[in-house]
Write a protein that holds these residues in place. Structure first.
Motif, PDB file in Angstrom:
ATOM      1  N   ASP A  41     -13.512  23.440  29.951  1.00  0.00           N
ATOM      2  CA  ASP A  41     -12.123  23.073  29.673  1.00  0.00           C
ATOM      3  C   ASP A  41     -11.194  23.947  30.500  1.00  0.00           C
ATOM      4  OD1 ASP A  41      -9.762  22.149  28.658  1.00  0.00           O
ATOM      5  OD2 ASP A  41      -9.949  23.165  26.722  1.00  0.00           O
ATOM      6  N   ASN A  42     -11.080  23.593  31.779  1.00  0.00           N
ATOM      7  CA  ASN A  42     -10.290  24.392  32.717  1.00  0.00           C
ATOM      8  C   ASN A  42      -9.707  23.456  33.768  1.00  0.00           C
ATOM      9  OD1 ASN A  42      -9.502  26.241  34.881  1.00  0.00           O
ATOM     10  ND2 ASN A  42     -10.688  27.786  33.786  1.00  0.00           N
ATOM     11  N   ALA A  43      -8.380  23.347  33.796  1.00  0.00           N
ATOM     12  CA  ALA A  43      -7.734  22.412  34.705  1.00  0.00           C
ATOM     13  C   ALA A  43      -7.697  22.907  36.140  1.00  0.00           C
ATOM     14  CB  ALA A  43      -6.304  22.136  34.222  1.00  0.00           C
ATOM     15  N   VAL A  44      -8.032  24.171  36.366  1.00  0.00           N
ATOM     16  CA  VAL A  44      -7.968  24.743  37.711  1.00  0.00           C
ATOM     17  C   VAL A  44      -9.353  24.912  38.318  1.00  0.00           C
ATOM     18  CG1 VAL A  44      -7.277  26.775  39.055  1.00  0.00           C
ATOM     19  CG2 VAL A  44      -5.743  25.847  37.313  1.00  0.00           C
ATOM     20  N   LEU A  45     -10.309  25.418  37.546  1.00  0.00           N
ATOM     21  CA  LEU A  45     -11.667  25.593  38.056  1.00  0.00           C
ATOM     22  C   LEU A  45     -12.532  24.395  37.682  1.00  0.00           C
ATOM     23  CD1 LEU A  45     -12.497  29.345  37.419  1.00  0.00           C
ATOM     24  CD2 LEU A  45     -12.040  28.233  39.591  1.00  0.00           C
ATOM     25  N   ARG A  46     -13.215  23.826  38.665  1.00  0.00           N
ATOM     26  CA  ARG A  46     -14.095  22.671  38.446  1.00  0.00           C
ATOM     27  C   ARG A  46     -15.504  23.191  38.192  1.00  0.00           C
ATOM     28  NH1 ARG A  46     -13.849  17.649  36.901  1.00  0.00           N
ATOM     29  NH2 ARG A  46     -15.127  16.120  37.996  1.00  0.00           N
ATOM     30  N   ALA A  80     -11.201  19.565  57.325  1.00  0.00           N
ATOM     31  CA  ALA A  80      -9.747  19.532  57.154  1.00  0.00           C
ATOM     32  C   ALA A  80      -9.336  19.708  55.695  1.00  0.00           C
ATOM     33  CB  ALA A  80      -9.177  18.220  57.701  1.00  0.00           C
ATOM     34  N   HIS A  81     -10.308  19.864  54.801  1.00  0.00           N
ATOM     35  CA  HIS A  81      -9.984  20.081  53.397  1.00  0.00           C
ATOM     36  C   HIS A  81      -9.262  21.422  53.219  1.00  0.00           C
ATOM     37  CE1 HIS A  81     -13.084  23.165  52.854  1.00  0.00           C
ATOM     38  NE2 HIS A  81     -13.937  22.383  53.513  1.00  0.00           N
ATOM     39  N   LEU A  82      -8.634  21.567  52.064  1.00  0.00           N
ATOM     40  CA  LEU A  82      -7.842  22.770  51.760  1.00  0.00           C
ATOM     41  C   LEU A  82      -8.496  23.623  50.680  1.00  0.00           C
ATOM     42  CD1 LEU A  82      -4.288  21.106  51.756  1.00  0.00           C
ATOM     43  CD2 LEU A  82      -5.379  22.405  53.605  1.00  0.00           C
ATOM     44  N   SER A  83      -9.796  23.484  50.517  1.00  0.00           N
ATOM     45  CA  SER A  83     -10.491  24.178  49.432  1.00  0.00           C
ATOM     46  C   SER A  83     -10.461  25.693  49.567  1.00  0.00           C
ATOM     47  CB  SER A  83     -11.935  23.693  49.349  1.00  0.00           C
ATOM     48  OG  SER A  83     -11.976  22.314  49.055  1.00  0.00           O
ATOM     49  N   PHE A  84     -10.349  26.199  50.801  1.00  0.00           N
ATOM     50  CA  PHE A  84     -10.265  27.644  51.012  1.00  0.00           C
ATOM     51  C   PHE A  84      -8.843  28.089  51.329  1.00  0.00           C
ATOM     52  CE2 PHE A  84     -14.880  27.145  52.308  1.00  0.00           C
ATOM     53  CZ  PHE A  84     -15.386  27.816  51.204  1.00  0.00           C
ATOM     54  N   GLY A  85      -7.856  27.223  51.095  1.00  0.00           N
ATOM     55  CA  GLY A  85      -6.488  27.568  51.426  1.00  0.00           C
ATOM     56  C   GLY A  85      -6.209  27.398  52.904  1.00  0.00           C
ATOM     57  N   ALA A 100     -18.971  18.518  49.981  1.00  0.00           N
ATOM     58  CA  ALA A 100     -19.001  19.009  48.604  1.00  0.00           C
ATOM     59  C   ALA A 100     -17.744  19.810  48.294  1.00  0.00           C
ATOM     60  CB  ALA A 100     -20.252  19.849  48.375  1.00  0.00           C
ATOM     61  N   LEU A 101     -17.344  20.658  49.227  1.00  0.00           N
ATOM     62  CA  LEU A 101     -16.118  21.436  49.049  1.00  0.00           C
ATOM     63  C   LEU A 101     -14.898  20.523  48.944  1.00  0.00           C
ATOM     64  CD1 LEU A 101     -16.887  24.233  51.650  1.00  0.00           C
ATOM     65  CD2 LEU A 101     -16.469  24.633  49.215  1.00  0.00           C
ATOM     66  N   ARG A 102     -14.908  19.429  49.682  1.00  0.00           N
ATOM     67  CA  ARG A 102     -13.766  18.504  49.681  1.00  0.00           C
ATOM     68  C   ARG A 102     -13.732  17.657  48.412  1.00  0.00           C
ATOM     69  NH1 ARG A 102     -12.548  13.268  50.876  1.00  0.00           N
ATOM     70  NH2 ARG A 102     -14.715  12.720  51.308  1.00  0.00           N
ATOM     71  N   LEU A 103     -14.868  17.038  48.079  1.00  0.00           N
ATOM     72  CA  LEU A 103     -14.892  16.066  46.991  1.00  0.00           C
ATOM     73  C   LEU A 103     -14.922  16.713  45.606  1.00  0.00           C
ATOM     74  CD1 LEU A 103     -17.361  13.499  48.555  1.00  0.00           C
ATOM     75  CD2 LEU A 103     -14.997  13.027  47.895  1.00  0.00           C
ATOM     76  N   GLU A 104     -15.612  17.835  45.477  1.00  0.00           N
ATOM     77  CA  GLU A 104     -15.685  18.536  44.191  1.00  0.00           C
ATOM     78  C   GLU A 104     -15.068  19.921  44.370  1.00  0.00           C
ATOM     79  OE1 GLU A 104     -16.925  17.751  40.954  1.00  0.00           O
ATOM     80  OE2 GLU A 104     -16.602  15.741  41.762  1.00  0.00           O
ATOM     81  N   THR A 105     -13.816  19.946  44.764  1.00  0.00           N
ATOM     82  CA  THR A 105     -13.101  21.174  45.101  1.00  0.00           C
ATOM     83  C   THR A 105     -13.306  22.236  44.028  1.00  0.00           C
ATOM     84  OG1 THR A 105     -11.443  19.782  46.173  1.00  0.00           O
ATOM     85  CG2 THR A 105     -10.866  22.088  45.799  1.00  0.00           C
ATOM     86  N   PRO A 106     -13.954  23.371  44.359  1.00  0.00           N
ATOM     87  CA  PRO A 106     -14.303  24.370  43.338  1.00  0.00           C
ATOM     88  C   PRO A 106     -13.109  24.931  42.579  1.00  0.00           C
ATOM     89  CG  PRO A 106     -15.539  24.761  45.358  1.00  0.00           C
ATOM     90  CD  PRO A 106     -14.512  23.720  45.683  1.00  0.00           C
ATOM     91  N   VAL A 107     -12.016  25.220  43.305  1.00  0.00           N
ATOM     92  CA  VAL A 107     -10.766  25.648  42.686  1.00  0.00           C
ATOM     93  C   VAL A 107      -9.765  24.537  42.940  1.00  0.00           C
ATOM     94  CG1 VAL A 107      -8.961  27.406  42.573  1.00  0.00           C
ATOM     95  CG2 VAL A 107     -11.307  28.081  43.107  1.00  0.00           C
ATOM     96  N   GLN A 108      -9.442  23.801  41.898  1.00  0.00           N
ATOM     97  CA  GLN A 108      -8.657  22.581  42.073  1.00  0.00           C
ATOM     98  C   GLN A 108      -7.225  22.838  42.525  1.00  0.00           C
ATOM     99  OE1 GLN A 108      -9.613  18.907  40.971  1.00  0.00           O
ATOM    100  NE2 GLN A 108     -11.292  19.973  42.001  1.00  0.00           N
ATOM    101  N   GLY A 109      -6.693  24.017  42.251  1.00  0.00           N
ATOM    102  CA  GLY A 109      -5.320  24.281  42.655  1.00  0.00           C
ATOM    103  C   GLY A 109      -5.020  25.759  42.761  1.00  0.00           C
ATOM    104  N   SER A 110      -4.022  26.095  43.561  1.00  0.00           N
ATOM    105  CA  SER A 110      -3.548  27.478  43.690  1.00  0.00           C
ATOM    106  C   SER A 110      -2.041  27.500  43.466  1.00  0.00           C
ATOM    107  CB  SER A 110      -3.895  28.051  45.067  1.00  0.00           C
ATOM    108  OG  SER A 110      -3.373  27.238  46.104  1.00  0.00           O
TER     109      SER A 110
END
Length: 407
Positions: A388-393, A341-346, A281-291
């Motif tokens: 409507d937020n390009a960073v937070l999913r 190996a996802h980067l969802s937590f940085g 879930a963290l990988r596929l629906e990344t809660p914070v799409q970018g940093s």
């Protein structure tokens, strides 16, 4: 192609767009902006590791210019957020991280488990025996908000205003802000910091077993305590980071289970796969799409020149679906061996301090939902809609028909 980044269709479902970016080049400059998108896993991993070249002082979101204007329109603002954890670099960041990390050790997080289970059960108790709920409103939002409020040491009676303050802070990260809305968010931030200022003053007089008291008592190796401004900033970051990301993770996980009924059936039979379900879930629906990072000198990323002063958005939501790292990357796979190996937590020095806490919330939530509900199903034809937020999913709502198991 990159001018589609903020478009509504992209915000609602960005993954085909991400794939186009990864396949075309991997690093792309947003048109008319000093922002470069990094979409491949290897490149994102590299930028996260190059802390001497890419500063974390860019700020957490992409659209701070409007907020800066609002800030200037509040000349009498009493509080400002000093740099501590989220938008800071070593050596200052190192000091704050060491002080705060003491509250997030595996032992301390494990000690929260009984209280977390009680919170989850309390939320499920409020569900109808056989009827409709909104999963986001009735479960995904209150769970992390209650957990983080208890952790901080603030009363649950203040949860509604806490939720508003957290949502306003999150909107700044990647939402479309008008000047008026920017000012509202800045005023909301002042209210939040003023609230914590009062609570910290109370804790100085009457210590408790909570995070605010820990901040007051914390001293570094030179016996230097945190200033009130620093405590306010850390409390603010802890509230927002500990709440918004976990809401999105829980919502994303439930959505994926609805979209993958065979995986849900398997989880009912084999609870050992629950931790992998959380990671997927963290990988596929990344809660914070970018940093965001700030380029400190002229450099390049994967052969693409990036000038000094540019902002770099590490698009974890794109990197987490990179086929070079994840086989069949769009699949919700309970047997994926490298799911973490996802980067969802940085990564590295800026790895999210609350990652263990968030993971534990996800595991406990899913365990109890499976134990106590015989069924939880979205209505036919449900179409997810996101803020409507390009960073937070951030999923807006999710209707579910639930049926409780016999006691």
């Amino acid at each position: 192609m990159t001018d589609r980044f903020y478009e509504q269709d992209t915000v609602q479902c960005p993954y085909s767009y991400y794939q186009e970016l990864r396949e075309e080049q991997g690093v792309h400059q947003l048109e008319d902006e000093d922002v470069y998108l990094v979409t491949r896993h290897a490149d994102a991993d590299s930028v996260l590791s190059r802390v001497e070249e890419f500063s974390n002082k860019a700020g957490p979101g992409l659209r701070q210019k409007a907020l800066m204007g609002a800030e200037a329109a509040l000349p009498d603002a009493k509080y400002r957020v000093v740099r501590t954890l989220l938008t800071n670099d070593p050596p200052s960041h190192t000091r704050f991280r060491k002080l705060v990390a003491r509250a997030f050790t595996a032992r301390r997080v494990k000690a929260l488990e009984p209280a977390m289970r009680a919170i989850v059960d309390g939320l499920i108790d409020a569900f109808p025996a056989d009827g409709e709920i909104d999963f986001v409103r009735d479960f995904a939002k209150p769970l992390p908000l209650i957990v983080i409020a208890d952790f901080l040491g603030v009363p649950r009676s203040d949860l509604d205003v806490f939720g508003k303050w957290s949502d306003d802070a999150a909107e700044v990260l990647g939402g479309t802000l008008t000047p008026e809305r920017s000012r509202e968010c800045q005023e909301s931030l002042q209210e939040l910091l003023g609230y914590f200022d009062e609570k910290i003053a109370q804790r100085k007089l009457k210590p408790a077993d909570d995070f605010l008291t820990m901040l007051i008592e914390a001293v570094d190796k030179d016996e230097k305590p945190l200033t009130v401004q620093e405590m306010l900033a850390i409390s603010y970051v802890t509230l927002v980071a500990g709440n918004e990301t976990t809401v999105n993770m829980l919502s994303g996980m439930m959505l994926l289970l609805q979209q993958n009924p065979e995986a849900l059936a398997r989880l009912r039979e084999d609870r050992s796969k629950i931790p992998t379900a959380v990671e997927e879930a963290l990988r596929l629906e990344t809660p914070v799409q970018g940093s965001v990072r700030l380029c400190k000198a002229d450099t390049e990323i994967a052969g693409t020149p990036v000038p000094k002063g540019s902002r770099v958005l590490i698009v974890a939501g794109a990197a987490n679906r990179d086929a070079a790292v994840f086989a069949d990357p769009d699949r919700f796979d309970l047997d994926r061996e490298n799911a973490r190996a996802h980067l969802s937590f940085g990564k590295g020095i800026h790895l999210c301090l609350g990652a263990t806490l968030s993971r534990q919330e996800g595991v406990i939530a899913l365990e109890h939902l499976l134990d106590r509900l015989d069924a939880f199903d979205v209505p036919a034809g449900f179409t997810p809609r996101y803020k409507d937020n390009a960073v937070l999913r951030s999923l807006i709502s999710m209707p579910l028909h639930v049926r409780k198991a016999a006691s």
